[in-house]
Design a protein around this motif. Structure first.
Motif, PDB file in Angstrom:
ATOM      1  N   ALA A 294       0.825  -1.211   0.000  1.00  0.00           N
ATOM      2  CA  ALA A 294       0.000   0.000   0.000  1.00  0.00           C
ATOM      3  C   ALA A 294       0.860   1.264   0.000  1.00  0.00           C
ATOM      4  O   ALA A 294       0.516   2.260  -0.643  1.00  0.00           O
ATOM      5  CB  ALA A 294      -0.925   0.000   1.215  1.00  0.00           C
ATOM      6  N   MET A 295       1.983   1.230   0.712  1.00  0.00           N
ATOM      7  CA  MET A 295       2.885   2.388   0.710  1.00  0.00           C
ATOM      8  C   MET A 295       3.378   2.696  -0.698  1.00  0.00           C
ATOM      9  O   MET A 295       3.532   3.847  -1.086  1.00  0.00           O
ATOM     10  CB  MET A 295       4.077   2.122   1.622  1.00  0.00           C
ATOM     11  N   GLY A 296       3.604   1.637  -1.481  1.00  0.00           N
ATOM     12  CA  GLY A 296       4.075   1.843  -2.846  1.00  0.00           C
ATOM     13  C   GLY A 296       3.056   2.490  -3.746  1.00  0.00           C
ATOM     14  O   GLY A 296       3.414   3.124  -4.745  1.00  0.00           O
ATOM     15  N   THR A 297       1.773   2.330  -3.427  1.00  0.00           N
ATOM     16  CA  THR A 297       0.724   2.916  -4.262  1.00  0.00           C
ATOM     17  C   THR A 297       0.194   4.237  -3.719  1.00  0.00           C
ATOM     18  O   THR A 297      -0.599   4.902  -4.390  1.00  0.00           O
ATOM     19  CB  THR A 297      -0.470   1.955  -4.376  1.00  0.00           C
ATOM     20  N   SER A 298       0.636   4.622  -2.528  1.00  0.00           N
ATOM     21  CA  SER A 298      -0.013   5.720  -1.814  1.00  0.00           C
ATOM     22  C   SER A 298       0.170   7.086  -2.467  1.00  0.00           C
ATOM     23  O   SER A 298      -0.652   7.984  -2.290  1.00  0.00           O
ATOM     24  CB  SER A 298       0.492   5.783  -0.367  1.00  0.00           C
TER      25      SER A 298
END
Length: 453
Positions: free
Chosen positions: A134-138
């Motif tokens: 999720a951090m990568g898409t945030s």
């Protein structure tokens, strides 16, 4: 000395300033702008794509990891919370170093997190890797909308924002067709230019002061500083209104295996995933419609009052129908249909409700997002990070109650409560439309001036 012609002269000077400012949006030709919108929209698919591939498999994952649906659903809530934190981190650095570099740092994290999710053998491992994923898409949502604010002027911003939000919400419907984040990284690296206005980045100002166009410095930025923007009553209320609408979409989709799946005896994960398609189709229709309406009300306001009189709250009128009719009615009817209508007819009617919800959520979110960018243009990444992160935190907390609520009071009662919450969004939007200027006068968080809009 003031004369009778002074106001006219001031208006003419202001209109000339506005005209000069709009020239900055002509840096990229039309085809280049469309390519940029396509790239950031594709990137915005990734958060929902990650959810779209995970949600239909939740019952099987719970079985494989010897856990319960309630525990596995925490992975969704934690990923949303991680998205909130990630947006707060990416936003200030996208302002200082630029939009492009912020995008390029996120895609590798997505790839790493996705591999970790696939290899997870325990629930804690799954939760950790979902957070990294999720951090990568945030950064996609906050920075993507900021990119659109960088390249489109006020009267064109809504349509591009509609396409962007439509793409971000259609992700679950396209998840079986989507490809890995590696392709996204390659596309962004190859084709995405820096869109920040010339000289506006922190690194640009540092280089100008240093007298070296290639100078570089690393700075530590406070990721939580942008949350101070929520002191603005306008931004806070609009954020809450968007959350009240978007939560209906999440409550329809996240527990789908335990509502539609159980009620209509659907156990095949592919079939459950296909139930996302009507929502995606609704987003595809709602996106251009929402963008057109959001821009149209602004154009009419300018035609009526002149370019020197800016009424940003006019854009919010485009969200009223969506907040009043399709969003609350779709979830209310879905709950009643699920409870009282069995068989193929009930499933078909539910899919129609999903389609309505897809249209309605776009009709609400697009004008709201365009509005906050309008009134905070120079700090668009910060305001979007603040609103998206705050909204995500609320959604993460709400979603922990989804399956327990359905088990405790039933899907019909749960959806009825959410419909009432969605109608609160309609009232909140009306409040800002009628009192927006007065509320902006209460607390000035650095609102955009008419000549800079």
């Amino acid at each position: 000395m003031a004369t009778e012609t002074s106001p006219l002269i001031r208006n003419e000077e202001l209109e000339a300033t506005i005209h000069d400012h709009e020239a900055i949006y002509d840096r990229f030709p039309v085809h280049k702008k469309r390519m940029i919108v396509a790239l950031v929209s594709w990137s915005a698919l990734l958060p929902m794509f990650a959810s779209g591939t995970f949600i239909p498999s939740m019952p099987q994952i719970a079985h494989d990891l010897d856990s319960t649906p309630e525990i596995i659903s925490l992975a969704v809530s934690l990923s949303i919370f991680s998205t909130a934190l990630g947006a707060l981190v990416y936003a200030p650095y996208s302002i200082y170093y630029g939009r492009r570099i912020a995008y390029l740092t996120g895609s590798p994290l997505l790839c790493l997190g996705s591999i970790g999710v696939c290899l997870s053998r325990t629930v804690p491992e799954l939760l950790v890797w979902r957070c990294i994923q999720a951090m990568g898409t945030s950064g996609g949502m906050a920075i993507g909308a900021s990119v659109i604010g960088d390249i489109y002027k006020l009267t064109e911003r809504g349509r591009a924002m509609g396409i962007f939000f439509g793409a971000s919400l259609v992700g679950p419907a396209l998840s079986p067709l989507a490809v890995a984040g590696l392709l996204t990284f390659l596309l962004l690296f190859t084709f995405l230019p820096e869109t920040s206005h010339p000289g506006s980045r922190g690194i640009d100002k540092y280089r100008a002061k240093l007298g070296d166009s290639n100078g570089f410095e690393w700075v530590w930025l406070n990721p939580f500083a942008s949350l101070a923007i929520l002191r603005s009553p306008n931004i806070l209320i609009v954020t809450l209104a968007g959350t009240c609408s978007l939560v209906t979409d999440f409550f329809l989709m996240i527990p789908i295996a335990f509502t539609i799946g159980v009620r209509y005896n659907i156990t095949n994960e592919l079939v459950i995933g296909a139930c996302f398609i009507p929502v995606g189709l609704g987003n595809m229709i709602g996106a251009p419609l929402a963008g057109f309406l959001a821009d149209r009300v602004v154009i009419r306001s300018i035609e009526k009052h002149g370019p020197s009189v800016w009424r940003p709250e006019e854009r919010l009128k485009a969200a009223l129908f969506g907040a009043l009719v399709p969003v609350p009615l779709s979830i209310l009817l879905s709950g009643l249909i699920t409870k009282y209508i069995p068989g193929p007819l009930g499933l078909s009617l539910n899919l129609i409700c999903f389609f309505m919800n897809g249209i309605g959520v776009d009709l609400v979110l697009t004008p709201l997002c365009a509005y906050v960018v309008d009134i905070m243009r120079e700090r668009s990444a910060e305001v979007l990070a603040a609103t998206i992160s705050f909204r995500s935190m609320l959604l993460a907390a709400a979603l922990t109650l989804a399956i327990p609520s359905i088990k405790l009071i039933g899907v019909a009662a749960t959806d009825a409560i959410l419909a009432a919450v969605a109608w609160l969004a309609f009232g909140a939007i009306l409040l800002v439309i009628h009192n927006g200027q007065a509320m902006r006068d209460w607390i000035d968080v650095g609102y955009t001036k008419v000549e800079d809009a």
